[in-house]
Design a protein around this motif. Structure first.
Motif, short mmCIF file in Angstrom:
data_model
loop_
_atom_site.label_atom_id
_atom_site.label_comp_id
_atom_site.label_asym_id
_atom_site.label_seq_id
_atom_site.Cartn_x
_atom_site.Cartn_y
_atom_site.Cartn_z
N ALA A 463 75.56 2.09 -49.45
CA ALA A 463 75.82 0.91 -48.63
C ALA A 463 75.08 -0.29 -49.19
O ALA A 463 75.61 -1.40 -49.23
CB ALA A 463 75.40 1.18 -47.19
N GLY A 464 73.87 -0.07 -49.64
CA GLY A 464 73.07 -1.18 -50.17
C GLY A 464 73.74 -1.82 -51.37
O GLY A 464 73.85 -3.04 -51.47
N ALA A 467 76.82 -3.63 -50.26
CA ALA A 467 76.47 -4.83 -49.54
C ALA A 467 76.04 -5.93 -50.49
O ALA A 467 76.52 -7.06 -50.42
CB ALA A 467 75.33 -4.53 -48.56
N VAL A 470 79.02 -7.30 -52.47
CA VAL A 470 79.95 -8.09 -51.66
C VAL A 470 79.32 -9.44 -51.32
O VAL A 470 79.96 -10.49 -51.42
CB VAL A 470 80.34 -7.32 -50.39
CG1 VAL A 470 81.10 -8.21 -49.44
CG2 VAL A 470 81.17 -6.11 -50.75
N GLN A 471 78.03 -9.39 -50.97
CA GLN A 471 77.37 -10.65 -50.58
C GLN A 471 77.31 -11.62 -51.75
O GLN A 471 77.58 -12.81 -51.62
CB GLN A 471 75.95 -10.35 -50.09
CG GLN A 471 75.93 -9.67 -48.73
CD GLN A 471 74.51 -9.43 -48.26
OE1 GLN A 471 73.57 -10.00 -48.77
NE2 GLN A 471 74.38 -8.57 -47.25
N LEU D 14 81.86 -8.02 -43.91
CA LEU D 14 81.74 -6.70 -44.52
C LEU D 14 80.38 -6.55 -45.20
O LEU D 14 79.69 -5.55 -45.07
CB LEU D 14 82.86 -6.52 -45.54
CG LEU D 14 82.91 -5.17 -46.26
CD1 LEU D 14 83.21 -4.05 -45.29
CD2 LEU D 14 83.94 -5.21 -47.39
N GLY D 15 79.98 -7.60 -45.91
CA GLY D 15 78.70 -7.58 -46.60
C GLY D 15 77.56 -7.39 -45.61
O GLY D 15 76.66 -6.55 -45.83
N VAL D 16 77.59 -8.14 -44.50
CA VAL D 16 76.53 -8.02 -43.51
C VAL D 16 76.51 -6.63 -42.93
O VAL D 16 75.46 -5.97 -42.83
CB VAL D 16 76.72 -9.08 -42.39
CG1 VAL D 16 75.67 -8.91 -41.32
CG2 VAL D 16 76.66 -10.47 -42.99
N LEU D 18 77.64 -3.86 -44.21
CA LEU D 18 77.18 -2.84 -45.15
C LEU D 18 75.67 -2.87 -45.30
O LEU D 18 75.01 -1.83 -45.37
CB LEU D 18 77.84 -3.08 -46.52
CG LEU D 18 79.28 -2.59 -46.63
CD1 LEU D 18 79.92 -3.08 -47.91
CD2 LEU D 18 79.33 -1.06 -46.59
N GLU D 19 75.10 -4.07 -45.30
CA GLU D 19 73.65 -4.15 -45.44
C GLU D 19 72.98 -3.48 -44.24
O GLU D 19 72.01 -2.73 -44.41
CB GLU D 19 73.20 -5.60 -45.56
CG GLU D 19 71.70 -5.70 -45.76
CD GLU D 19 71.25 -7.04 -46.33
OE1 GLU D 19 72.13 -7.85 -46.70
OE2 GLU D 19 70.04 -7.26 -46.39
#
Lengths: 583, 502, 501, 78
Positions: A463-464, A467, A470-471, D14-16, D18-19
């Motif tokens: 997930a990290g 994430a 994507v960010q 999605l990014g938030v 997933l983090e």
């Protein structure tokens, strides 16, 4: 025995052999007229397929034979070399398919030989063999670039060749120094990263890896190759160098800094580039920077990462160049400033291009992600935090120009109403297959991971990782959305390292050549002058006064020693003898 | 262990060529006989050379009886490895060139053919004498005869411009020969009756300064023919000669006689140890290095094909000089082998240039555009030859370059490989544009006559030999073994002479 | 018997000198063959004498008219003398076989008087030169010197026109030389009371080395040096060689100065050795010879006229011979004598050929020879060989002699040796340059428009070819020349000097 | 245009997510202190891109940009 099992016998398992055979068959078939020019790439595709098959089943081990007093290990297969051989073969197959509609015999043969040399280079087991094919690669790739057909291709090809010859030269010196230091042992293996051999080898290999400032050849020549030629070029030369670094200098720390610098350098220059194939060229430099850094980090994960990234990179970069080539074929233009709004006319190619763009940007579920995050993780784990940070920055920049800027200004943006030629099926098919491979490895990373040289296990899909990627991409996208106008390309040419030999410093060479030419007459004048002077001195001694009147010159008959002088001189001789003997 | 056998066999290659010269001259009214004689002599010379090679390879040295000449100096031939290497090369390439010459003179309708072919034969006789000379005097005689016999060939066209070039050629080579004469006389005075001795015979024969001066005399003498800077100007000037002459004499016989002489002087008169002691090796190596670089740069600025080739020859010859200067076994072996390697490659280039000239009348590089499609084989030969010159692997140039470089490293001279590769890059820079222009640049090839197959065959033969030599340098005449044996006899080295992985 | 032959060596040509004019007037056609026969006979005698001395290593003595010494005229031929006699008589045969005005073609047949005069003078010249070689008496040497000189003046003058002036100049220089020499001999006689060389050699050590003795040596040396054309006393030479008619020039250039060099060797190197002034003279000779080598070469290079170029190259060659005589070591003497032989053959060939052609064409500049190779290849080949010998290229005799000279100068060492070495080298280089231009014209240039075709009359072509063959043989069989001809002669002098020590 | 913005927002979410997921799962974290800042990568992506753009456009381009045929002119007759 199944005939295909023969391919597992080492001599026949060499994929380079099949590629070279393909070249031979193509040459003979087209020269004899058996094969028309339009179908020139057909045998090549067949043989490239055989090469892929051979590479996929290549047994490990070594085969050597004696050539010219050297014991050459011309086949040395282990996980690392087979990985590269396989992907080289695949990309050759795809490239030939991509260009099948326009490849002539010359270009096909050059491409096949180029690929064969590259494959043979990574399968070489000793430095000599390695060098042999390394040089062959330089020459065959030039032959390919020269087929670009434009005056600029020929000039750039010549520059490319000379730069590579210089690189090969450094490599040669490095090999000689290394061979001497090791007492004649030339096995291709890990070397100490110190001393003159290291530096020469680093320059030699680093030039092919396009480590700045030795990268000028890449962005100079690749945009001048034909649309198909660029696909091969983008895949083979730099990655052979990465292979060599992986093989020889794993863990050489200087490579971390060099790699990071490369990654950023390429990115920054890509931002302001207008020729979109040159832009992609800068991204080769940037991406190879990831691999070089990985080699420098040197942990098993990092090395795996570098190898995997090379594998991925070859596929997505080939796809990107295919896309760029498709743009050129469809529109006849090669600058972003000339393009815009062609998405509607060529949606398939554009979407396939975007697959490549997302791959290179490291978007999850594309193959760039699974290899790039390996390198980043390895950097983090090995406490190269700043390396990780800057490589992430490079990843952002990659997305910014390949994923956002290029497609935006080429496919979308302002519609200039450009007439677009339809693209042939084989071209799109090749792109589709390549894109499919990018996606396949992106979704099933284990297919790639099990071919890697080390057993280090790695899971990209945490997930990290997801994430973070994507960010990053979203952050970059937001910026682009806000400020894309400021990133708009301009019709300019940016100076780069090739300025060293094309710009003012390069022009120093010409006076040197002219000066050397001018030396001849000067030396001639000095020589004849000296001779004349000597002769005059003698004449003056023997015939005083003769020269003053020009008598000797005008009429040689007119000059004679007055006989009285002879008698006088005789008296002087007597006097001298009297005097000298009495003293 | 080496063993000597006294026999008259080594006289035969010389005698054959001389007999052919007379035969040709006698047959000047029967054109057919001229070539017949040439082929017979060339074939016979090659045959005898090849018949002697096995002895040499087994360590048997064939020696002729000494013919008395003057007190303290006789004429004697000795088929040692280095000599056999040169002899075999020269006679092999003579045969190749003969085919070419026969076609060339017919195609161009050249005059004075009897003189042409007989002077050619005399030149080859002299070359054989140089190759097999057992002592400096015999060497000198061959050297001078070679100078004189090549003069008519150089000025074959007889125009004023050609004669002027011929005068420059002869002035250089004759004056060089006179200095060699002086050196030989001096050496005979210091060591009366001394033969070429592996490892040198002058150690302790005179004071240091005297020996240095003697070395300079020797080197200027042989170095003129080897075109060491600044004694090189005759070679480009001599390119006014017909192509077969340029090919054989100015790529193989004459210039190689000079380079061979340098090897003889450094290895068999002075010896590496003495040279090192007197600091001569550095001086010679510096001269060679300067020549290599200068001539390469000079070649870049030359548009005339043959003159560019000539400057390339100047540069490549100094590879041999460099090897002789370094004096380690590897370097000497590399240098000796380069005599062969360069011979095959350069003759290919010259013969190809000749075909271009015969077929199109073009002699300048800038005029070659578009010719690649009309003369593909020629440019294939040319390209391969050029690559070989640059030391690209699988061609024989690599082998010599590698050994020279390795030899240099062994002598703690790291600049040697750097120099060699720099020259390699320059080689590519001046050879490949020729191919590029011909094959890739558009251009009007103009009127192209189809060259006779007998003109095409020799360059193909030569490049085929070169390709074979590149991967199997011992095939046939055992060139590499000969080079290695020669090197071993001069300098004992701890290093393995071949660099392999095992 | 053999002793009688020694006497015949001088007597025969002397008789010929008297006979020839008479025969010429009476029966012109036969003169040429008579002369040839006579010279051949003399040559046979010389050969026999030489063979004997070479075989036994001993000198052959003959007293003219049976008068005992010290009153009679003693001829004694040791190895050296015999070699010189052989050379002189041998070369005379070549010239004697040619018609007097050979090169002027059939249109100008010589008048009987002229024919007799020239043939007689040639015979007289031979007699004088052989006499110089054979005599052991310093005064007789003067006599023979004058005999030969008179003959040469005649021969040179027979060219007519400018030759007369040249002969006159030569006459003055030669007379001055003779006077100097005679003065020196007079001093010697006053000091020792003898004129015989052996007696002189025996008595001189007992004589106090005062100014008179020094003066004697200096005068003798200077006198002979003029005759031998030692630089800077060479002023007479170019003109004399150039303007003499071709056959005579061939002979004069080949032997004249060399016989004087022989005399220098005899007197300074043997008889007067051990006297400080003698040593000084020899040393001076090395330096002047060295200079002469250079100057001759340089001047030859500056000439446009082929015969003059050859003449200046003779100055150079005489320098080389004299410097070797000055050095005086056995090796140097071997070199000098080999060079005497080689140069005599080659220069004879060249002067006969080039001079002959120049006269035929009425022009001497180098252009005149252009195209000869096409027109007359054999003559051209012969001239080429001779030129090679002059330059010192193998396989000709000049190569071998130059090798010996170079070695000798190196063995001598010291500044003089080094200077000589350098000069010899430079002269070879210069010779290469100036002969190169001639050879280029001969072989590779076309005959100039409007020039008559060059063709050497057969009577001259034959000697030219034979001499060229000898030049070649002398080079190829250098060992034979050295062993059979030179070494004996060297021993005759060096042996004597060694005894003295 | 609107679609793109929606897409971006979606990905951002999605990014938030997933983090958050990663934090919740207690995944191991490596790297410099900055990696522990929440939503660091958003900021880095934005700022990084801005910096690259600025450096390239503001610094390099004025320095290096030439007209397109600059080399042709520089190479003259070659």
């Amino acid at each position: 025995m199944n005939p295909l099992d023969w391919l597992a016998i080492p001599p026949l398992a060499h994929p380079g052999l099949w590629l070279a055979l393909g070249a031979l068959v193509t040459a003979i078939a087209t020269a004899t007229g058996v094969l028309g020019r339009r179908a020139a790439s057909a045998p090549g595709i067949l043989f490239a397929a055989l090469a892929v098959f051979a590479a996929s089943r290549a047994p490990s081990g070594s085969v050597d034979f004696r050539v010219a007093r050297f014991d050459l290990v011309w086949y040395h297969a282990d996980d690392l070399s087979v990985l590269f051989a396989l992907v080289f073969s695949i990309v050759t197959l795809l490239g030939l398919l991509y260009g099948a509609h326009r490849l002539g015999p010359g270009e096909t043969v050059a491409a096949l030989l180029y690929a064969a040399s590259a494959v043979a280079t990574v399968l070489a087991g000793d430095w000599i063999t390695f060098f042999v094919f390394w040089e062959a690669m330089a020459i065959t790739s030039v032959a390919l670039i020269w087929q670009g057909g434009l005056p600029e291709s020929r000039r750039a090809g010549m520059r490319y060749l000379l730069v590579h010859a210089a690189g090969g030269a450094a490599l040669f010196v490095g090999i000689a120094l290394h061979a001497s230091a090791s007492g004649g042992v030339l096995d291709l293996g890990r070397l100490a990263a110190t001393g003159p051999p290291f530096w020469f080898l680093l320059v030699g290999v680093g030039l092919n890896a396009a480590i700045p400032p030795l990268h000028g050849w890449l962005t100079d020549a690749y945009p001048e190759a034909s649309t198909t030629g660029a696909v091969f070029c983008s895949a083979l030369t730099t990655k052979t160098a990465v292979y060599a670094l992986l093989r020889v200098f794993p863990g050489a720390e200087i490579l971390v800094s060099l790699g990071v610098a490369m990654a950023l350098y390429g990115v920054v220059f890509a931002v302001i580039e207008n020729d979109f194939r040159r832009l992609l060229g800068y991204h080769i430099i940037s991406q190879v920077g990831f691999m070089v850094a990985g080699v420098g980090i040197g942990t098993e994960l990092a090395l795996n990462g570098a190898a995997a990234h090379a594998y991925s990179h070859i596929l997505y970069k080939a796809l990107l160049f295919m896309g760029a080539g498709a743009l050129i074929e469809a529109t006849g233009r090669r600058r972003l400033t000339d393009l815009g709004g062609v998405f509607r006319s060529m949606p398939v190619a554009a979407i396939l291009y975007l697959v490549g763009a997302l791959s290179i940007s490291g978007a999850p579920l594309f193959n760039g992600f699974i290899s790039k995050s390996m390198t980043l993780s390895a950097a983090g784990e090995a406490h190269f935090y700043f390396a990780e940070l800057f490589l992430s920055l490079a990843a952002v920049g990659t997305f910014l120009s390949v994923g956002l800027k290029l497609p935006w200004f080429a496919f979308f943006g302002k519609d200039r109403g450009i007439a677009v030629r339809p693209l042939p099926v084989n071209l799109l098919a090749a792109m589709a297959i390549t894109a499919g491979l990018c996606l396949l490895y992106g979704v099933r990373p284990d297919l790639l991971y099990r071919m890697l040289p080390f057993a280090a296990s790695y899971d990209p899909f945490t997930a990290g990782h997801l994430a973070s990627n994507v960010q990053l991409l979203v952050g970059a996208a937001v910026l682009f959305a806000l400020g894309f106008r400021r990133l708009a390309p301009t019709p300019t040419r940016n100076l780069d390292a090739d300025w060293i030999y094309r710009g003012r410093p390069g022009r120093i060479a010409r006076p040197l050549v002219t000066g050397a030419r001018a030396l001849g007459p000067v030396a001639q004048a000095v020589r004849s002058g000296a001779l004349t002077a000597a002769n005059r001195a003698i004449v003056r001694l023997a015939a005083p006064g003769a020269l003053a009147t020009g008598a000797v010159r005008r009429d040689p008959f007119s000059f004679r020693t007055p006989i009285g002088r002879t008698v006088l001189l005789a008296a002087m001789v007597v006097g001298w003898l009297l005097l000298a003997s009495r003293l | 262990m080496t063993r000597e056998i006294t026999t008259i066999l080594p006289f035969i290659p010389i005698g054959a060529a001389l007999a052919a010269a007379m035969g040709i001259f006698q047959a000047r009214r029967f054109p057919g006989f001229r070539e017949t004689w040439t082929f017979l002599a060339a074939g016979f010379q090659l045959y005898t050379a090849m018949a002697m090679v096995p002895y040499t390879l087994e360590g048997v040295i064939l020696v002729t009886p000494e013919l008395p000449f003057l007190p303290g100096a006789g004429i004697q031939l000795r088929a040692d490895p280095l000599g056999m290497l040169f002899l075999t090369l020269a006679s092999l390439l003579w045969l190749v060139t003969s085919i070419y010459s026969a076609a060339y003179v017919r195609t161009l309708g050249m005059r004075h053919r009897a003189g042409f072919f007989s002077a050619f034969s005399v030149s080859l006789a002299a070359t054989a004498m140089i190759a097999l000379a057992a002592n400096p005097l015999t060497f000198l005689i061959g050297f001078e005869v070679l100078t004189l016999a090549t003069w008519p060939l150089v000025v074959h066209k007889r125009s004023s411009k050609v004669l002027r070039s011929g005068r420059a050629y002869l002035a250089y080579t004759l004056l060089g020969g006179q200095l060699l004469f002086a050196a030989v006389a001096w050496a005979a005075e210091l060591a009366p009756g001394a033969d070429f001795t592996a490892g040198g015979f002058l150690e302790g024969a005179a004071g240091d300064t005297a020996l240095r001066v003697l070395f300079a005399l020797f080197l200027v003498g042989v170095g003129t023919k080897a075109a060491i800077l600044p004694l090189h100007a005759w070679l480009p000037a001599a390119m006014v000669a017909p192509t077969p002459v340029s090919a054989l004499l100015h790529a193989v016989a004459v210039v190689k006689a000079g380079a061979f002489g340098v090897l003889r002087v450094t290895g068999w008169v002075f010896g590496p140890d003495l040279m090192n002691e007197l600091g001569l090796d550095i001086a010679l190596a510096a001269a060679a290095a300067a020549t290599i670089l200068f001539a390469s740069v000079r070649a870049l600025g030359e548009d005339h094909i043959k003159r560019r080739l000539a400057y390339s020859t100047v540069s490549q010859l100094s590879y041999i000089v460099l090897g002789a200067a370094i004096g380690t076994p590897l370097a000497i072996a590399g240098a000796a082998f380069h005599i062969v390697a360069h011979g095959f490659m350069k003759i290919t280039l010259f013969l190809s240039a000749g075909v271009i000239q015969v077929a199109t009348g073009k002699t300048r590089i800038s005029e070659l555009g578009g010719l690649g499609r009309r003369l593909p084989l020629v440019f294939l030969c040319f390209g391969l030859g050029g690559l070989g010159m640059a030391g690209i692997p699988l061609l024989p140039g690599f082998l010599s370059k590698w050994n020279l470089a390795f030899g240099g490293v062994r002598a703690d001279a790291m600049w040697v490989p750097v120099l060699l590769v720099t020259s390699g890059v320059l080689n590519l820079a001046y050879f490949l544009p020729i191919v590029r222009i011909a094959v890739f640049e558009p251009g009007d090839p103009g009127q192209v006559s189809r060259p006779s197959r007998w003109l095409l065959l020799p360059p193909l033969l030569a490049i085929a030999c070169a390709l074979v030599l590149g991967v199997a340098p011992d095939l046939g005449a055992g060139f590499w073994s000969l080079a290695e044996m020669a090197a071993r006899s001069v300098a004992e080295g701890d290093a393995p002479l071949t660099a392999g992985t095992r | 018997m053999i002793e009688a032959l020694a006497g015949l060596l001088v007597a025969l040509p002397l008789a010929g000198a008297a006979l020839m004019p008479m025969v010429a007037v009476l029966r012109r056609r036969g003169t040429r063959w008579l002369a040839f026969g006579l010279h051949l006979l003399t040559f046979a005698a010389a050969a026999a004498v030489f063979a004997r001395t070479a075989a036994t290593g001993e000198a052959i003595a003959h007293r003219m008219g049976g008068w005992p010494g010290p009153f009679g005229i003693e001829l004694r031929l040791d190895g050296l003398s015999a070699l010189i006699a052989l050379l002189v008589t041998g070369l005379s045969c070549f010239v004697a076989s040619a018609p007097v005005d050979a090169s002027r073609g059939a249109t100008r047949r010589a008048s009987p008087v002229r024919e007799g005069l020239v043939r007689g003078a040639l015979s007289m010249l031979v007699a004088g030169l052989v006499g110089i070689a054979a005599t052991r008496d310093v005064f007789n040497l003067f006599v023979f010197l004058e005999i030969s000189s008179l003959a040469v003046y005649t021969l040179v003058a027979s060219g007519g026109g400018r030759a007369t002036v040249a002969a006159f100049r030569y006459l003055i220089a030669g007379t001055a030389a003779g006077s100097l020499y005679l003065l020196g001999v007079g001093f010697l006689y006053g000091l020792t009371g003898t004129l015989n060389m052996d007696d002189l050699a025996a008595r001189l050590p007992g004589v106090e080395a005062d100014a008179a003795l020094t003066a004697a040596v200096a005068l003798i040396a200077a006198g002979l040096a003029i005759k031998a054309a030692l630089f800077p006393l060479h002023g007479w030479l170019p003109d004399a060689y150039v303007f003499a008619p071709a056959p005579a020039a061939g002979f004069i250039s080949a032997v004249m100065a060399k016989v004087s060099a022989y005399a220098l060797l005899r007197l300074l190197g043997e008889t007067l050795r051990g006297i400080p002034a003698g040593a000084m003279a020899l040393e001076t000779m090395v330096w002047l010879g060295t200079l002469g080598v250079l100057v001759g070469g340089g001047m030859a290079l500056a000439q446009r006229d082929a015969p003059r170029m050859l003449a200046w190259s003779s100055v150079s060659a005489m320098g080389a011979i004299l410097l070797a005589v000055g050095i005086g070591s056995p090796l140097a003497l071997a070199g000098a004598l080999f060079h005497v032989v080689a140069h005599a053959l080659a220069k004879g060939c060249l002067f006969l050929g080039v001079g002959g052609l120049a006269e035929t064409l009425g022009a001497g500049d180098r252009r005149a020879l252009r195209g000869l190779g096409r027109r007359a290849p054999w003559t051209a080949a012969a001239l080429t060989l001779a030129a090679f010998s002059m330059i010192g290229l193998p396989p000709t005799a000049g190569f071998s002699s130059k090798l010996l000279l170079l070695r000798a100068s190196l063995a001598e060492g010291g500044p003089a040796g080094v200077a000589a070495f350098v000069a010899l080298l430079a002269s070879s280089g210069l010779a290469a340059l100036y002969f190169l231009r001639v050879l280029e014209g001969i072989w590779f240039r076309p005959r100039p428009e409007g020039r008559p075709a060059q063709r050497l009359p057969r009577a001259l072509a034959a000697p030219v070819l034979s001499l060229a063959v000898l030049v070649l043989l002398g080079g190829v069989f250098s060992a034979v020349v050295e062993r059979e001809f030179v070494s004996g002669a060297v021993e005759a002098v060096a042996g004597a000097t060694a005894d003295e020590r | 245009m609107k679609g793109i913005l929606v897409l971006l927002a979606g990905f951002a979410l999605l990014g938030v997510g997933l983090e958050a997921l990663g934090l919740a799962a207690g995944e191991e974290h490596h790297g410099g202190f900055w990696n522990f800042i929440p939503l660091w990568d958003f900021a880095f992506g934005f700022v990084g891109a801005a910096i690259l753009g600025l450096v390239a456009r503001g610094l390099l381009k004025p320095l290096l940009a030439r007209s397109e045929d600059w080399y042709d002119a520089a190479e003259g007759d070659r």
